[in-house]
Design an enzyme around this catalytic site. Structure first.
Site, PDB file in Angstrom:
ATOM      1  N   MET A 294      -8.814   8.448  40.342  1.00 54.23           N
ATOM      2  CA  MET A 294      -8.619   9.799  39.810  1.00 54.23           C
ATOM      3  C   MET A 294      -9.782  10.268  38.937  1.00 54.23           C
ATOM      4  SD  MET A 294      -5.945  10.358  41.406  1.00 54.23           S
ATOM      5  CE  MET A 294      -5.311  11.902  40.774  1.00 54.23           C
ATOM      6  N   ARG A 295     -10.984   9.999  39.377  1.00 51.26           N
ATOM      7  CA  ARG A 295     -12.169  10.414  38.635  1.00 51.26           C
ATOM      8  C   ARG A 295     -13.195  11.008  39.575  1.00 51.26           C
ATOM      9  NH1 ARG A 295     -12.905   8.536  33.432  1.00 51.26           N
ATOM     10  NH2 ARG A 295     -10.939   7.542  33.004  1.00 51.26           N
TER      11      ARG A 295
ATOM     12  N   ASP B 253     -14.068  16.775  46.726  1.00 51.37           N
ATOM     13  CA  ASP B 253     -13.275  16.833  47.960  1.00 51.37           C
ATOM     14  C   ASP B 253     -13.946  17.717  49.017  1.00 51.37           C
ATOM     15  OD1 ASP B 253     -11.267  15.177  46.844  1.00 51.37           O
ATOM     16  OD2 ASP B 253     -10.384  16.901  45.832  1.00 51.37           O
TER      17      ASP B 253
ATOM     18  N   HIS C 107      -7.380  12.258  50.598  1.00 45.69           N
ATOM     19  CA  HIS C 107      -6.950  13.406  49.798  1.00 45.69           C
ATOM     20  C   HIS C 107      -5.686  14.026  50.419  1.00 45.69           C
ATOM     21  CE1 HIS C 107      -7.387  16.749  47.042  1.00 45.69           C
ATOM     22  NE2 HIS C 107      -7.080  17.545  48.051  1.00 45.69           N
TER      23      HIS C 107
ATOM     24  N   ASN D   5     -12.945   9.015  50.901  1.00 50.92           N
ATOM     25  CA  ASN D   5     -11.843   9.334  49.983  1.00 50.92           C
ATOM     26  C   ASN D   5     -10.653   9.827  50.792  1.00 50.92           C
ATOM     27  OD1 ASN D   5     -10.557  10.012  47.429  1.00 50.92           O
ATOM     28  ND2 ASN D   5     -11.011  12.154  47.894  1.00 50.92           N
TER      29      ASN D   5
ATOM     30  N   SER E 177      -0.603   2.419  46.670  1.00 53.98           N
ATOM     31  CA  SER E 177       0.082   2.285  47.968  1.00 53.98           C
ATOM     32  C   SER E 177      -0.915   2.384  49.130  1.00 53.98           C
ATOM     33  CB  SER E 177       1.193   3.324  48.115  1.00 53.98           C
ATOM     34  OG  SER E 177       0.674   4.620  48.264  1.00 53.98           O
ATOM     35  N   ASN E 178      -1.977   3.155  48.974  1.00 56.18           N
ATOM     36  CA  ASN E 178      -2.996   3.204  50.034  1.00 56.18           C
ATOM     37  C   ASN E 178      -3.750   1.874  50.139  1.00 56.18           C
ATOM     38  OD1 ASN E 178      -3.226   5.896  51.500  1.00 56.18           O
ATOM     39  ND2 ASN E 178      -2.977   6.547  49.377  1.00 56.18           N
TER      40      ASN E 178
HETATM   41  C1  GRF Z   1      -2.636   9.593  47.101  1.00 57.13           C
HETATM   42  O1  GRF Z   1      -1.777  10.671  47.351  1.00 57.13           O
HETATM   43  C2  GRF Z   1      -4.053   9.976  47.409  1.00 57.13           C
HETATM   44  O2  GRF Z   1      -4.166  10.870  48.459  1.00 57.13           O
HETATM   45  C3  GRF Z   1      -4.486  10.646  46.128  1.00 57.13           C
HETATM   46  O3  GRF Z   1      -3.886   9.882  45.112  1.00 57.13           O
HETATM   47  C4  GRF Z   1      -2.699   9.266  45.618  1.00 57.13           C
HETATM   48  C5  GRF Z   1      -2.843   7.801  45.378  1.00 57.13           C
HETATM   49  O4  GRF Z   1      -1.692   7.082  45.739  1.00 57.13           O
HETATM   50  N1  GRF Z   1      -5.925  10.728  46.069  1.00 57.13           N
HETATM   51  P1  GRF Z   1      -1.716   5.505  45.782  1.00 57.13           P
HETATM   52  O5  GRF Z   1      -2.246   5.010  44.436  1.00 57.13           O
HETATM   53  O6  GRF Z   1      -2.587   5.064  46.920  1.00 57.13           O
HETATM   54  O7  GRF Z   1      -0.279   5.095  45.979  1.00 57.13           O
END
Ligand code: GRF
Length: 212
Positions: free
Chosen positions: A98-99, A153, A117, A115, A19-20
């Site tokens: 997620m790594r 982070d 977070h 990043n 979604s980002n």
């Molecule tokens: C988001 O909450 C971001 O902050 C975290 O992982 C999630 C990813 O969401 N690091 P998306 O894949 O962008 O929907």
């Protein structure tokens, strides 16, 4: 006199929903962000983000992340580095990747990796940020975009958005509320860093506060 900035070339790393990534593309499509996503890499072949790229015609690949579950190292790390180097991005955005990325990767793109977070760093680096905010009884939480360094982070914070925790909030409701702000600050930070207005060196100790 207005200064024309060239289009910011972006590489985006994802693992899931994307979604980002979608929010970045939406800002570009709306003309709010002068950028182009030149490459998306995923460590998960099933990532919804890859489907989004296929629909949008964004160049995207799954690269096998190697043997480790939570970090990118060894040959796999090198493949990611080389794929990114080929497209010469101005900025690499970790958008739900997620790594943990390691020094070789970080040094290959010094000062160019950001990043997103879902907490008000330095609070709650790592996972389960919303659960931890609720357990701590926080009345405010939020999200942070930061430069990536070797501390998880822990790099310089660029911008934060604050989100109130309301009575009755659950991990899910909080995640949804915070996510809306993630989608707003990420394009904003890409604009600031991509234009050179904010760099890892000149980044103030206290992050900018998003004024929605
Ligand atoms: C988001 O909450 C971001 O902050 C975290 O992982 C999630 C990813 O969401 N690091 P998306 O894949 O962008 O929907």
């Amino acid at each position: 006199m207005s200064v024309l900035h060239p289009t910011i070339q972006l590489a985006v790393l994802v693992s899931g929903r994307g979604s980002n990534l979608g929010a970045i593309q939406k800002a570009i499509d709306a003309g709010d962000l002068n950028a182009r996503i030149v490459l998306v890499l995923s460590d998960n072949p099933e990532a919804e983000a890859l489907q989004f790229c296929r629909e949008k015609g964004i160049p995207a690949s799954y690269i096998h992340p190697g043997l480790f579950k939570t970090k990118l190292e060894g040959d796999a790390e090198l493949q990611y580095i080389e794929a990114i180097q080929k497209v010469h991005p101005d900025l690499i955005v970790l958008a739900g990747f997620m790594r943990v990325i390691k020094p070789r990767f970080i040094l290959s793109f010094a000062g160019k990796i950001i990043n997103i977070h879902p907490s008000l760093l330095p609070k709650y680096p790592g996972l389960h940020t919303h659960r931890r905010a609720l357990e701590a009884g926080d009345t405010v939480t939020g999200c942070t975009v930061h430069f990536v360094n070797e501390v998880i982070d822990g790099g310089r914070r660029i911008m934060q958005a604050r989100v109130p925790v309301e009575p009755g909030d659950t991990e899910q409701s909080l995640a949804a509320k915070v996510l809306k702000y993630e989608h707003r600050i990420l394009p904003e930070v890409i604009r600031l860093v991509g234009s050179g207005a904010v760099t890892e060196r000149n980044c103030p100790t206290e992050p900018l506060l998003f004024q929605g």
